[in-house]
Design a protein around this motif. Structure first.
Motif, PDB file in Angstrom:
ATOM      1  N   TRP A 242      41.217  27.451  62.377  1.00 23.01           N
ATOM      2  CA  TRP A 242      41.568  26.033  62.302  1.00 23.01           C
ATOM      3  C   TRP A 242      41.351  25.486  60.891  1.00 23.01           C
ATOM      4  CZ3 TRP A 242      38.411  21.557  61.631  1.00 23.01           C
ATOM      5  CH2 TRP A 242      39.098  20.351  61.801  1.00 23.01           C
ATOM      6  N   LEU A 243      40.241  25.862  60.275  1.00 24.42           N
ATOM      7  CA  LEU A 243      39.948  25.384  58.929  1.00 24.42           C
ATOM      8  C   LEU A 243      40.943  25.924  57.901  1.00 24.42           C
ATOM      9  CD1 LEU A 243      36.064  25.754  58.960  1.00 24.42           C
ATOM     10  CD2 LEU A 243      37.318  23.599  58.757  1.00 24.42           C
ATOM     11  N   VAL A 244      41.264  27.194  58.016  1.00 17.45           N
ATOM     12  CA  VAL A 244      42.119  27.839  57.010  1.00 17.45           C
ATOM     13  C   VAL A 244      43.599  27.539  57.238  1.00 17.45           C
ATOM     14  CG1 VAL A 244      42.879  30.072  56.111  1.00 17.45           C
ATOM     15  CG2 VAL A 244      40.449  29.663  56.543  1.00 17.45           C
ATOM     16  N   GLU A 245      44.056  27.701  58.464  1.00 22.84           N
ATOM     17  CA  GLU A 245      45.483  27.592  58.730  1.00 22.84           C
ATOM     18  C   GLU A 245      45.946  26.157  58.952  1.00 22.84           C
ATOM     19  OE1 GLU A 245      46.531  30.355  61.843  1.00 22.84           O
ATOM     20  OE2 GLU A 245      45.234  31.915  60.989  1.00 22.84           O
ATOM     21  N   ASP A 246      45.136  25.342  59.597  1.00 23.98           N
ATOM     22  CA  ASP A 246      45.538  23.964  59.884  1.00 23.98           C
ATOM     23  C   ASP A 246      45.080  22.975  58.810  1.00 23.98           C
ATOM     24  OD1 ASP A 246      46.580  25.019  62.183  1.00 23.98           O
ATOM     25  OD2 ASP A 246      45.048  24.205  63.522  1.00 23.98           O
ATOM     26  N   GLN A 247      43.876  23.183  58.270  1.00 27.96           N
ATOM     27  CA  GLN A 247      43.321  22.235  57.300  1.00 27.96           C
ATOM     28  C   GLN A 247      43.488  22.692  55.855  1.00 27.96           C
ATOM     29  OE1 GLN A 247      42.204  19.252  58.620  1.00 27.96           O
ATOM     30  NE2 GLN A 247      43.089  20.237  60.427  1.00 27.96           N
ATOM     31  N   GLU A 248      43.807  23.952  55.638  1.00 32.08           N
ATOM     32  CA  GLU A 248      44.070  24.501  54.304  1.00 32.08           C
ATOM     33  C   GLU A 248      42.898  24.298  53.338  1.00 32.08           C
ATOM     34  OE1 GLU A 248      48.453  24.359  53.068  1.00 32.08           O
ATOM     35  OE2 GLU A 248      48.208  22.483  54.205  1.00 32.08           O
ATOM     36  N   ILE A 249      41.708  24.601  53.840  1.00 29.69           N
ATOM     37  CA  ILE A 249      40.522  24.474  52.989  1.00 29.69           C
ATOM     38  C   ILE A 249      40.532  25.576  51.915  1.00 29.69           C
ATOM     39  CG2 ILE A 249      39.164  23.285  54.733  1.00 29.69           C
ATOM     40  CD1 ILE A 249      38.528  26.948  54.013  1.00 29.69           C
ATOM     41  N   MET A 250      39.741  25.378  50.881  1.00 30.08           N
ATOM     42  CA  MET A 250      39.714  26.323  49.769  1.00 30.08           C
ATOM     43  C   MET A 250      38.534  27.284  49.836  1.00 30.08           C
ATOM     44  SD  MET A 250      39.670  25.513  45.646  1.00 30.08           S
ATOM     45  CE  MET A 250      38.056  24.711  45.634  1.00 30.08           C
ATOM     46  N   LEU A 251      37.389  26.804  50.306  1.00 32.79           N
ATOM     47  CA  LEU A 251      36.148  27.573  50.272  1.00 32.79           C
ATOM     48  C   LEU A 251      35.269  27.121  51.421  1.00 32.79           C
ATOM     49  CD1 LEU A 251      34.357  29.562  48.497  1.00 32.79           C
ATOM     50  CD2 LEU A 251      33.453  27.494  47.410  1.00 32.79           C
ATOM     51  N   LEU A 252      34.448  28.049  51.928  1.00 30.92           N
ATOM     52  CA  LEU A 252      33.546  27.736  53.025  1.00 30.92           C
ATOM     53  C   LEU A 252      32.108  28.057  52.633  1.00 30.92           C
ATOM     54  CD1 LEU A 252      35.618  29.145  56.004  1.00 30.92           C
ATOM     55  CD2 LEU A 252      34.920  26.759  55.716  1.00 30.92           C
ATOM     56  N   GLY A 253      31.175  27.475  53.366  1.00 27.91           N
ATOM     57  CA  GLY A 253      29.762  27.765  53.159  1.00 27.91           C
ATOM     58  C   GLY A 253      28.971  27.404  54.397  1.00 27.91           C
ATOM     59  N   ALA A 254      27.789  28.010  54.538  1.00 29.41           N
ATOM     60  CA  ALA A 254      26.926  27.710  55.676  1.00 29.41           C
ATOM     61  C   ALA A 254      25.484  28.022  55.315  1.00 29.41           C
ATOM     62  CB  ALA A 254      27.357  28.499  56.909  1.00 29.41           C
ATOM     63  N   ASP A 255      24.574  27.625  56.195  1.00 31.65           N
ATOM     64  CA  ASP A 255      23.141  27.749  55.921  1.00 31.65           C
ATOM     65  C   ASP A 255      22.482  28.885  56.695  1.00 31.65           C
ATOM     66  OD1 ASP A 255      23.332  26.693  58.462  1.00 31.65           O
ATOM     67  OD2 ASP A 255      22.071  24.942  58.087  1.00 31.65           O
TER      68      ASP A 255
END
Length: 327
Positions: A242-255
């Motif tokens: 959903w983040l990559v294909e629908d929202q077209e985000i560039m980079l991800l991160g988590a804790d």
């Protein structure tokens, strides 16, 4: 039963599935940015996009999103990777005794000289995964093959040295706050509904090219490795798609330790989120971040600034990211 050493799941997985059955339907992605591309979706960043987000900075307050490195910190040593180590190479007393600089007792008694060295796995602490970290069928992102590009001193393509300094609009998605619990359930898989609900609760909207950071709350346990590694929550395939294909985000991160949750959500791939992001879509991500201060102050939108070490051929590199609130 303690399950933080999730690696046991992998052994069970490997025993039950032959190599010929693994990853039959998955192939590495070919970059829309050309045959020489080594940075994937970081191509969405431009001089204009960097200037735009920097021009929106409305505060001098800086949030440090990195963790400390120390002996006993969480690590992948159960997989055979080295733990973090530090040792002294020079001490004031040792310099006085050994006189390595040839300056003599008087000078070495006056000038205290301390030096040290470290050794560590590149996937320790706050770090960014390069696109060569995971591949499919002996290839990595953009079709670069093991046979042609992997040498004895690392990959000749997509190594950590290719990762540019990163500046972009950052968005925190606070999943722990959404659930209104002290801790997410063991091995909880964060899905797209969780992300959408958290964004709605925060009043935040995603934009193309965003840097999305997901808070599970796991960073609160970072000083205690056993607790940090124990049954930690993570994101699932549905959410990243959903983040990559629908929202077209560039980079991800988590804790958390390893971004996705374990045991594997699929039987034919023990790290489906990793291979989807890195190998299929060319999306890098940052692991083991500290997002607690952002969450405490409810800072959901910010200028993200991060730069990693230029480790030639490496599959990851330490990073010291910061966030500055924007208007």
């Amino acid at each position: 039963m303690k399950k933080w050493m999730f690696f046991s799941y992998f052994l069970t997985f490997q025993a039950g599935f032959g190599l010929s059955q693994v990853m039959l339907s998955e192939e590495v992605g070919i970059s829309p940015w050309g045959p020489d591309d080594e940075i994937g979706t970081l191509n969405l960043m431009s001089d204009q996009s960097r200037l735009e987000v920097l021009s929106r900075i409305g505060s001098g307050k800086i949030y440090d999103l990195g963790v400390e490195y120390f002996v006993g910190m969480p690590s992948f040593h159960a997989l055979g990777d080295p733990a973090y180590k530090i040792w002294m190479t020079h001490t004031p007393k040792g310099t006085l005794i050994d006189n390595p600089n040839g300056m003599g007792d008087a000078m070495n008694a006056k000038v205290s000289y301390t030096g040290d060295a470290i050794s560590m796995y590149t996937h320790m602490g706050t770090h960014i995964d390069a696109l060569n970290h995971f591949g499919l069928n002996n290839k990595i992102w953009n079709g670069f093959s093991v046979d042609e590009y992997l040498g004895d001193k690392g990959w000749k393509k997509t190594g950590a040295e290719t990762i540019p300094p990163i500046i972009g609009r950052g968005v925190l998605i606070d999943v722990l706050a959404l659930k209104e619990v002290e801790q997410l359930p063991e091995n909880y898989r964060i899905n797209s509904s969780d992300l959408k609900s958290a964004l709605e609760k925060q009043g935040t909207k995603l934009e193309k090219g965003d840097i999305v950071l997901i808070r599970t709350g796991q960073a609160r346990h970072y000083e205690h490795a056993d607790q940090y590694l124990d049954n930690y929550p993570g994101i699932n395939l549905d959410a990243v798609k959903w983040l990559v294909e629908d929202q077209e985000i560039m980079l991800l991160g988590a804790d958390n330790l390893s971004f996705e949750a374990f045991p594997p959500e699929r039987e034919d791939n023990w790290v489906p989120v990793h291979t989807y992001l890195l190998a299929e879509k060319g999306v890098m991500f940052i692991e083991q971040m500290n997002l607690e201060s952002l969450a405490q102050d409810k800072v959901y939108e910010f200028a993200f600034i991060g730069s990693s070490l230029k480790l030639r051929g490496a599959s990851a590199a330490p990073m010291r990211p910061i966030a500055i609130p924007i208007q």
